[in-house]
Write an enzyme that holds these catalytic residues in place. Structure first.
Site, PDB file in Angstrom:
ATOM      1  N   GLU A 265       3.386  -3.175   9.980  1.00 43.00           N
ATOM      2  CA  GLU A 265       2.878  -3.079   8.616  1.00 43.00           C
ATOM      3  C   GLU A 265       3.807  -2.226   7.748  1.00 43.00           C
ATOM      4  O   GLU A 265       3.912  -2.442   6.543  1.00 43.00           O
ATOM      5  CB  GLU A 265       1.466  -2.456   8.616  1.00 43.00           C
ATOM      6  CG  GLU A 265       0.894  -2.312   7.222  1.00 43.00           C
ATOM      7  CD  GLU A 265      -0.559  -1.850   7.182  1.00 43.00           C
ATOM      8  OE1 GLU A 265      -1.155  -1.615   8.241  1.00 43.00           O
ATOM      9  OE2 GLU A 265      -1.080  -1.732   6.075  1.00 43.00           O
ATOM     10  N   GLU A 266       4.464  -1.275   8.381  1.00 40.24           N
ATOM     11  CA  GLU A 266       5.255  -0.313   7.607  1.00 40.24           C
ATOM     12  C   GLU A 266       6.691  -0.758   7.349  1.00 40.24           C
ATOM     13  O   GLU A 266       7.441  -0.035   6.710  1.00 40.24           O
ATOM     14  CB  GLU A 266       5.242   1.051   8.310  1.00 40.24           C
ATOM     15  CG  GLU A 266       3.840   1.591   8.590  1.00 40.24           C
ATOM     16  CD  GLU A 266       2.928   1.613   7.364  1.00 40.24           C
ATOM     17  OE1 GLU A 266       3.428   1.834   6.242  1.00 40.24           O
ATOM     18  OE2 GLU A 266       1.715   1.374   7.521  1.00 40.24           O
TER      19      GLU A 266
ATOM     20  N   ASP B 220       1.547   7.250   8.850  1.00 43.13           N
ATOM     21  CA  ASP B 220       1.856   5.826   9.019  1.00 43.13           C
ATOM     22  C   ASP B 220       3.262   5.680   9.601  1.00 43.13           C
ATOM     23  O   ASP B 220       3.508   4.892  10.518  1.00 43.13           O
ATOM     24  CB  ASP B 220       1.832   5.094   7.661  1.00 43.13           C
ATOM     25  CG  ASP B 220       0.419   4.904   7.109  1.00 43.13           C
ATOM     26  OD1 ASP B 220      -0.464   4.520   7.874  1.00 43.13           O
ATOM     27  OD2 ASP B 220       0.232   5.121   5.897  1.00 43.13           O
TER      28      ASP B 220
ATOM     29  N   ASP C 223       0.848  -1.193   0.000  1.00 49.18           N
ATOM     30  CA  ASP C 223       0.000   0.000   0.000  1.00 49.18           C
ATOM     31  C   ASP C 223       0.883   1.243   0.000  1.00 49.18           C
ATOM     32  O   ASP C 223       2.018   1.194   0.459  1.00 49.18           O
ATOM     33  CB  ASP C 223      -0.870   0.037   1.267  1.00 49.18           C
ATOM     34  CG  ASP C 223      -1.933  -1.043   1.267  1.00 49.18           C
ATOM     35  OD1 ASP C 223      -2.358  -1.419   0.176  1.00 49.18           O
ATOM     36  OD2 ASP C 223      -2.315  -1.493   2.361  1.00 49.18           O
TER      37      ASP C 223
ATOM     38  N   GLU D 125      -3.505  -7.447  12.137  1.00 49.33           N
ATOM     39  CA  GLU D 125      -4.864  -6.897  12.048  1.00 49.33           C
ATOM     40  C   GLU D 125      -5.895  -7.967  12.440  1.00 49.33           C
ATOM     41  O   GLU D 125      -6.655  -7.799  13.385  1.00 49.33           O
ATOM     42  CB  GLU D 125      -5.135  -6.351  10.640  1.00 49.33           C
ATOM     43  CG  GLU D 125      -4.256  -5.137  10.330  1.00 49.33           C
ATOM     44  CD  GLU D 125      -4.536  -4.498   8.981  1.00 49.33           C
ATOM     45  OE1 GLU D 125      -4.651  -3.260   8.948  1.00 49.33           O
ATOM     46  OE2 GLU D 125      -4.604  -5.202   7.949  1.00 49.33           O
TER      47      GLU D 125
ATOM     48  N   ASP E  99      -0.134  -2.691  13.511  1.00 43.12           N
ATOM     49  CA  ASP E  99      -0.509  -1.816  12.413  1.00 43.12           C
ATOM     50  C   ASP E  99      -0.494  -0.434  13.064  1.00 43.12           C
ATOM     51  O   ASP E  99      -1.417  -0.089  13.809  1.00 43.12           O
ATOM     52  CB  ASP E  99      -1.912  -2.149  11.890  1.00 43.12           C
ATOM     53  CG  ASP E  99      -2.332  -1.186  10.788  1.00 43.12           C
ATOM     54  OD1 ASP E  99      -1.571  -0.245  10.500  1.00 43.12           O
ATOM     55  OD2 ASP E  99      -3.428  -1.373  10.222  1.00 43.12           O
TER      56      ASP E  99
ATOM     57  N   LEU F  48      -0.952   2.588  12.093  1.00 41.82           N
ATOM     58  CA  LEU F  48      -2.030   3.534  11.786  1.00 41.82           C
ATOM     59  C   LEU F  48      -3.051   2.837  10.895  1.00 41.82           C
ATOM     60  O   LEU F  48      -2.860   2.756   9.673  1.00 41.82           O
ATOM     61  CB  LEU F  48      -1.420   4.768  11.092  1.00 41.82           C
ATOM     62  CG  LEU F  48      -2.130   6.103  11.263  1.00 41.82           C
ATOM     63  CD1 LEU F  48      -3.388   6.197  10.431  1.00 41.82           C
ATOM     64  CD2 LEU F  48      -2.457   6.419  12.736  1.00 41.82           C
ATOM     65  N   ASP F  49      -4.070   2.311  11.516  1.00 44.54           N
ATOM     66  CA  ASP F  49      -5.119   1.630  10.761  1.00 44.54           C
ATOM     67  C   ASP F  49      -6.131   2.655  10.254  1.00 44.54           C
ATOM     68  O   ASP F  49      -6.538   3.546  11.002  1.00 44.54           O
ATOM     69  CB  ASP F  49      -5.828   0.614  11.663  1.00 44.54           C
ATOM     70  CG  ASP F  49      -6.940  -0.093  10.923  1.00 44.54           C
ATOM     71  OD1 ASP F  49      -6.651  -0.723   9.896  1.00 44.54           O
ATOM     72  OD2 ASP F  49      -8.105   0.003  11.356  1.00 44.54           O
TER      73      ASP F  49
HETATM   74  P1  AHM Z   1     -11.249  -0.409   1.566  1.00 46.07           P
HETATM   75  O1  AHM Z   1     -10.689   0.963   1.376  1.00 46.07           O
HETATM   76  O2  AHM Z   1     -10.859  -1.379   0.490  1.00 46.07           O
HETATM   77  O3  AHM Z   1     -12.739  -0.395   1.820  1.00 46.07           O
HETATM   78  O4  AHM Z   1     -10.530  -0.989   2.874  1.00 46.07           O
HETATM   79  C1  AHM Z   1     -10.845  -0.523   4.131  1.00 46.07           C
HETATM   80  C2  AHM Z   1     -10.142  -1.351   5.148  1.00 46.07           C
HETATM   81  C3  AHM Z   1     -10.463  -0.917   6.541  1.00 46.07           C
HETATM   82  O5  AHM Z   1     -11.524  -1.636   7.106  1.00 46.07           O
HETATM   83  C4  AHM Z   1      -9.163  -1.138   7.244  1.00 46.07           C
HETATM   84  O6  AHM Z   1      -9.031  -0.297   8.343  1.00 46.07           O
HETATM   85  C5  AHM Z   1      -8.170  -0.769   6.187  1.00 46.07           C
HETATM   86  O7  AHM Z   1      -8.743  -1.208   4.986  1.00 46.07           O
HETATM   87  C6  AHM Z   1      -6.818  -1.434   6.387  1.00 46.07           C
HETATM   88  O8  AHM Z   1      -5.819  -0.800   5.633  1.00 46.07           O
HETATM   89  P2  AHM Z   1      -4.765   0.212   6.321  1.00 46.07           P
HETATM   90  O9  AHM Z   1      -4.158  -0.490   7.503  1.00 46.07           O
HETATM   91  O10 AHM Z   1      -3.770   0.463   5.234  1.00 46.07           O
HETATM   92  O11 AHM Z   1      -5.479   1.449   6.724  1.00 46.07           O
HETATM   93 MG    MG Z   2      -4.917  -1.510   9.009  1.00 41.82          MG
END
Ligand code: AHM
Ligand code: MG
Length: 329
Positions: A92-93, A70, A64, A278, A111, A113-114
Site C-alpha cells: 500500500e505504501e 506505515d 492517503d 485488503e 497492507d 499497517l492497517d
Molecule cells: P473510515 O475512517 O473511512 O471509517 O475507514 C476505516 C477503514 C478501516 O476499516 C480500514 O482498516 C481502514 O479504513 C483502511 O485504511 P488504512 O489501510 O489506510 O488504515
Molecule cells: Mg488498510
C-alpha cells in the site's frame, strides 16, 4: 490436554517437504516474525509518539496520508522477506512493485499497517498479506503476477496487534487462528478450522457516510435500524473499530458483517479498501471460514484487478447476511 502446535510445526506439517509449499511457509514465517517487531512498537503507544506523525506532506500510493509507522512497518516486512523465496512485494505504501529476491517464486502483497488512523489511540491495528505464485518465465511484467483474481491466492492472512497479537491465516484449507505467546515467543495455534456463523444480528459500517451512500446500501441499513418491527424482523447491534483487521477478527470470532460500500465522495466511488492487499486476503480467509465476500454484485475472489492500488466496495462476513445484502443490490 490437547497438543500445543506452534506456527512452525503447523507450517512444516502443511508443507510436508513440498518445495512450493515450503516457499509459502517461509514467507508466512517471515511476515509473522516482522509482525512481532511491529507489535512491540505499537505496544509502546505514546512512548513512540513519533510513529503516529504524518510523514511530511506525503500521501501513499492510494492517496492517503502516510504515517511514520506505515513506513516503518513496510521496511520491517521487506527486510524479513529478503532471505525468503519472494520475488516481489506489492505494498500500500509503494507505488510500484518492490524487487525482493531475484530467485523468488512468489509475490506478496501487503497492507503493512492497517488502521493507520488508530495508531495513536491505543486501538488494534494490523498487517494484511496476500501470497500469489510468481513465475519469471510466464510473467513478462512482474505486475502480471499480482493482477490476478483473488481465487489464485495460495495463502493469505492478517496480524492484529491488539490486547493479543493474533495471526489469522489460510493456506486454502480452512482458516486458522494463532496467538503470539509472549513467554515462548512462538505463535501457537488457538483455533483450527474457524467457522463464521452464517446468520448474524451485528453489522459494522461507518454510518457517518449515510448521506453519501447509494440506494441499496441506505435501504439495507434502514431495514437493520428498523429492528424487530421492520422487514428484517430482528434487532441489530452495530460495531465499528475503524481497523478492518479488528472488525474482521470479531467477525471470525462471533459472526457479523463488515461493509465499506462505494459512495458519492470524491475518491470513494469504489469504497475505501484496496482489492489486492485488503479485500482479497480477507475474502479468502472469510470463504475458508464458511463466510462470504462481495462487492455487492460480484464475488470478491472473482474480480480481476486493473490496478495494483485499485479500491473495491467490500462486504464480508456471515454468509446468509452477505447474501441478503447482495440481494439489496
Ligand atoms: P473510515 O475512517 O473511512 O471509517 O475507514 C476505516 C477503514 C478501516 O476499516 C480500514 O482498516 C481502514 O479504513 C483502511 O485504511 P488504512 O489501510 O489506510 O488504515
Ligand atoms: Mg488498510
Amino acid at each position: 490436554m490437547s497438543e500445543i502446535v506452534t506456527l512452525q510445526t503447523y507450517l512444516e506439517r502443511w508443507a510436508g517437504g513440498a518445495p512450493a509449499k515450503t516457499a509459502v511457509a517461509e514467507a508466512v514465517r517471515a511476515i509473522a516474525a516482522a509482525g512481532v517487531g511491529i507489535a512491540d512498537l505499537v505496544a509502546r503507544g505514546p512512548l513512540e509518539e513519533s510513529l503516529a506523525k504524518i510523514r511530511g506532506a506525503e500521501a501513499n500510493a492510494g492517496g492517503d496520508t502516510q504515517k511514520e509507522l506505515d513506513v516503518v512497518a513496510e521496511e520491517r516486512i521487506l527486510a524479513a522477506l529478503k532471505p525468503t523465496p519472494v520475488a516481489f512485494l506489492a505494498s500500500e505504501e509503494s507505488e510500484a512493485l518492490i524487487p525482493v529476491n531475484p530467485a523468488g517464486r512468489l509475490v506478496v502483497a501487503v497492507d503493512p499497517l492497517d488502521g493507520s488512523s488508530n495508531i495513536d489511540t491505543n486501538v488494534s491495528v494490523g498487517t494484511i498479506y496476500s501470497i500469489l505464485p510468481y513465475d519469471a518465465g510466464n510473467h513478462a511484467d512482474p505486475k502480471d503476477a499480482v493482477m490476478r483474481p483473488g481465487r489464485d491466492q495460495v495463502a493469505a492472512g492478517f496480524l492484529a496487534y491488539g490486547p493479543a497479537t493474533v495471526l489469522v491465516a489460510t493456506f486454502g484449507a480452512g482458516t486458522q487462528v494463532f496467538v503470539h505467546d509472549r513467554e515462548s515467543g512462538d505463535f501457537l495455534l488457538a483455533r483450527a478450522g474457524v467457522e463464521i456463523p452464517a446468520e448474524t444480528k451485528e453489522y459494522g459500517v461507518n454510518q457517518s457516510n449515510v448521506r453519501h451512500w447509494d440506494a441499496p446500501m441506505t435501504r439495507y441499513i434502514e431495514d437493520c435500524l428498523a429492528g424487530k418491527e421492520g422487514p428484517r424482523g430482528k434487532d441489530f447491534n452495530m460495531r465499528w473499530v475503524g481497523s478492518m483487521v479488528a472488525d474482521a477478527f470479531r467477525i471470525f470470532t462471533r459472526g457479523g458483517v463488515y461493509l465499506y460500500p462505494g459512495d458519492k465522495r470524491k475518491g470513494y466511488e469504489s469504497g475505501r479498501l484496496r482489492l489486492i492487499y485488503e479485500a482479497n486476503p480477507v475474502a479468502f480467509l472469510t470463504e475458508q471460514a464458511g463466510g462470504g465476500a462481495t462487492d455487492g454484485k460480484t464475488r470478491i475472489l472473482d474480480i480481476t484487478p486493473h490496478h495494483i492500488h485499485q479500491r473495491i466496495p467490500l462486504v464480508f462476513g456471515s454468509k446468509a447476511e452477505v447474501e441478503t445484502i447482495a440481494a439489496y443490490y
